[in-house]
Design an enzyme around this catalytic site. Sequence first.
Site, PDB file in Angstrom:
ATOM      1  N   HIS A 139      44.481  34.959  35.860  1.00 21.48           N
ATOM      2  CA  HIS A 139      44.524  36.418  35.747  1.00 21.48           C
ATOM      3  C   HIS A 139      45.225  36.941  36.992  1.00 21.48           C
ATOM      4  O   HIS A 139      44.796  36.678  38.111  1.00 21.48           O
ATOM      5  CB  HIS A 139      43.118  37.002  35.640  1.00 21.48           C
ATOM      6  CG  HIS A 139      43.142  38.495  35.537  1.00 21.48           C
ATOM      7  ND1 HIS A 139      43.169  39.158  34.331  1.00 21.48           N
ATOM      8  CD2 HIS A 139      43.216  39.456  36.492  1.00 21.48           C
ATOM      9  CE1 HIS A 139      43.228  40.457  34.547  1.00 21.48           C
ATOM     10  NE2 HIS A 139      43.262  40.664  35.859  1.00 21.48           N
ATOM     11  N   CYS A 140      46.326  37.674  36.794  1.00 20.22           N
ATOM     12  CA  CYS A 140      47.129  38.106  37.939  1.00 20.22           C
ATOM     13  C   CYS A 140      46.860  39.581  38.261  1.00 20.22           C
ATOM     14  O   CYS A 140      47.173  40.457  37.449  1.00 20.22           O
ATOM     15  CB  CYS A 140      48.612  37.909  37.643  1.00 20.22           C
ATOM     16  SG  CYS A 140      49.625  38.453  39.037  1.00 20.22           S
ATOM     17  N   PRO A 141      46.300  39.878  39.423  1.00 22.13           N
ATOM     18  CA  PRO A 141      46.052  41.282  39.775  1.00 22.13           C
ATOM     19  C   PRO A 141      47.341  42.059  40.037  1.00 22.13           C
ATOM     20  O   PRO A 141      47.361  43.275  39.893  1.00 22.13           O
ATOM     21  CB  PRO A 141      45.206  41.180  41.050  1.00 22.13           C
ATOM     22  CG  PRO A 141      45.448  39.822  41.589  1.00 22.13           C
ATOM     23  CD  PRO A 141      45.813  38.941  40.445  1.00 22.13           C
ATOM     24  N   GLY A 146      48.149  43.044  36.699  1.00 24.07           N
ATOM     25  CA  GLY A 146      46.963  43.593  36.019  1.00 24.07           C
ATOM     26  C   GLY A 146      46.759  43.020  34.635  1.00 24.07           C
ATOM     27  O   GLY A 146      46.338  43.725  33.717  1.00 24.07           O
TER      28      GLY A 146
END
Length: 670
Positions: free
Chosen positions: A452-454, A457
């Site tokens: 999951h890439c912040p 998002g």
Amino acid sequence: MYNSACSAAAGGCSEPERHDRDGLITHETAVAPVEHDYSGFDIVKATQYGAIARVKELIEAGWDVNQPDSETVTLLHWAAINNRKDIIKYFLDKGAIVDAVGGELNATPLHWATRQGHLGAVVLLLAAGADPSIRDAEGCSCIHLAAQFGHTALVAYFIARGVNPDLQDRGGMTALMWAAWKISALDPVRLLLTLGANPSLADHTHGNTALHWAILARNATAVSTLVLKGKANMEVPNLRGDTPLTMLQPHVGSIWIGSKVSDRIRELTQQSQRRNPFVRMTLDKRFRWWTMIATPFLVFYLAGLIFCADTLIIIKVFLIGCLYGVAQTVGQHLFDENLMALLPLSVYMATKLWFYVTWLTYIAPTVSFLASLAFLTCSAGLWVCFLKSWRGNPGVIQPTQEQRFRTIIELSERGATGFEPAAFCSACLVRRPVRSKHCSVCDRCVARFDHHCPWVGNCIGAKNHKYFMGFLWMLLVMCAWMLYGGANFYVQTCDFNMDGGLWSALVAIGSCNPWVGWVMGNALLHMSWVTVLTICQSYQVVCLGMTTNERLNRGRYRHFQAKGGKSPFNRGPLRNLFDFLECSCCGLVQPQRTDWMQFFEFDKHVEHEPLLRPDNFHSNYYPNDRPPPPPSTGSRRRRRPPNPERELAALMKSQAISAMLKSGSKMKLS
Ligand SMILES: [Zn+2]
Ligand SMILES: [Zn+2]
């Protein structure tokens, strides 16, 4: 009395007895016979011990299969409570009444199998037409028993087979209420919510919703699941006028209810108080969202302005400190945990915007038209990849309710007792394709999950991974281009050279145009982390043929263990690359196109093993030459099912509660 008991339960003096996930029903175990000769067994004992040959012998000799004992318990009850599936089948073939009522609780064989969590027996009885809606003497039907004892697989199977998840027992309790009151594990509360149970229903006796019951039991997991996932209404009063909000307010900040639930309580409390318009505005979700997005834009700009100010360095440092303090204060008052997840994304957007402004304002006049064109072309590519990574579907596995039911029935009827996590996601209630994973941030399963890439998002999965890689490469190029443009600007417009060392160069930048230097500093910062990430991602995809998740968790996956930790999907660097890009290079190579949403191939060797825990399948696990396991020999004296009325009364009797009530003290939970 009720009120006192409620405050006692909510105040933490005593907890009602709760079961764990597996259900803690008393096992009245008989001593297993040592001899293998069952010829002396009577029909009941033969049924309990699974001695089918002896059972057949007695039935063929004329024993009536529906003959109850003195306490109205039938042979089918004994077979059901001991999960003797072959004997259940035999009795049903011989005309056993499937819904025979017997025992102290006037229960059916299905009730008996359900209490014990015997999914195999339940499957057989339902197939033979057993009615799961029949209530026992306590007023409970089977789904209520399954929920009380935490038999999640059974709750799922009953609902999949058409039982209403909101079915109320005689007192109006639903399965969700029972689970919230009795079970401290995540399921079956989460499962019931996923399968459509209504958290707003209230029981007849107290008017409590499931959330009331969870609070009374101090069941932290159920409280947070109902509030955060189930969006349970916190302002519904019970018959005493207590709402979940008023019951939880004294515990805001306590460890047991968690920070997210505490935030929710504070939000609702402040909303209900209706303070001045400014406070109301700060509580508005849209206002907070826009503040979160706008803050990095403003901070970037204001920091640049401070650097450009014609004043002493010490004053600039002071102003930067003030800016940091203001940003911190805004963050503390307006950003919650959900909004903080947006921060990397808004920082990225802000940086990019100021890159454009700087290029067009300062750099474009000092570089060639082609250089500007290349910058803009790269930027366009970056936008495409970013939008696909940010807003695109990463490969979410999103089943309909019917598909969920089909999966549950299929897995249950395959002959097992609980769902194997490797093959089944208990949060989404779907079969897991190989390489998929449940993203805890987004609460959904994603095919060929990477991470999951912040910064974008979003999850990175089968459908947006290549765009994410494109995003990284384009961002790297754009940062490098920005550094080139900035250096060119200083060489062209300022008296800049590196002859005096780094410090003199920085002084020259500061005196000539600090803004471009500030932007270049940001470009350098972003370039450093993007370089590391791009190298890691490219190495994993091309050289290892695995995802970030697989690299971190390969020890958990059987298909990786079977290859000594190496990827079974690795086809060599070039093929990996073409497969990943799904590129045929004008027909020169043949990439392997795999639909990772439907890829269950590796499940085949998982499926040969029991999908559900084997402990309830004694007959399958004990060969004929070994004695059978000790059977359950009766539920007539078995502990009665949990009863909230009775338990609340019991709570009142405890001395600790009495002492607390006398002193009038309220225990602080922490
Ligand atoms: Zn999932
Ligand atoms: Zn995610």
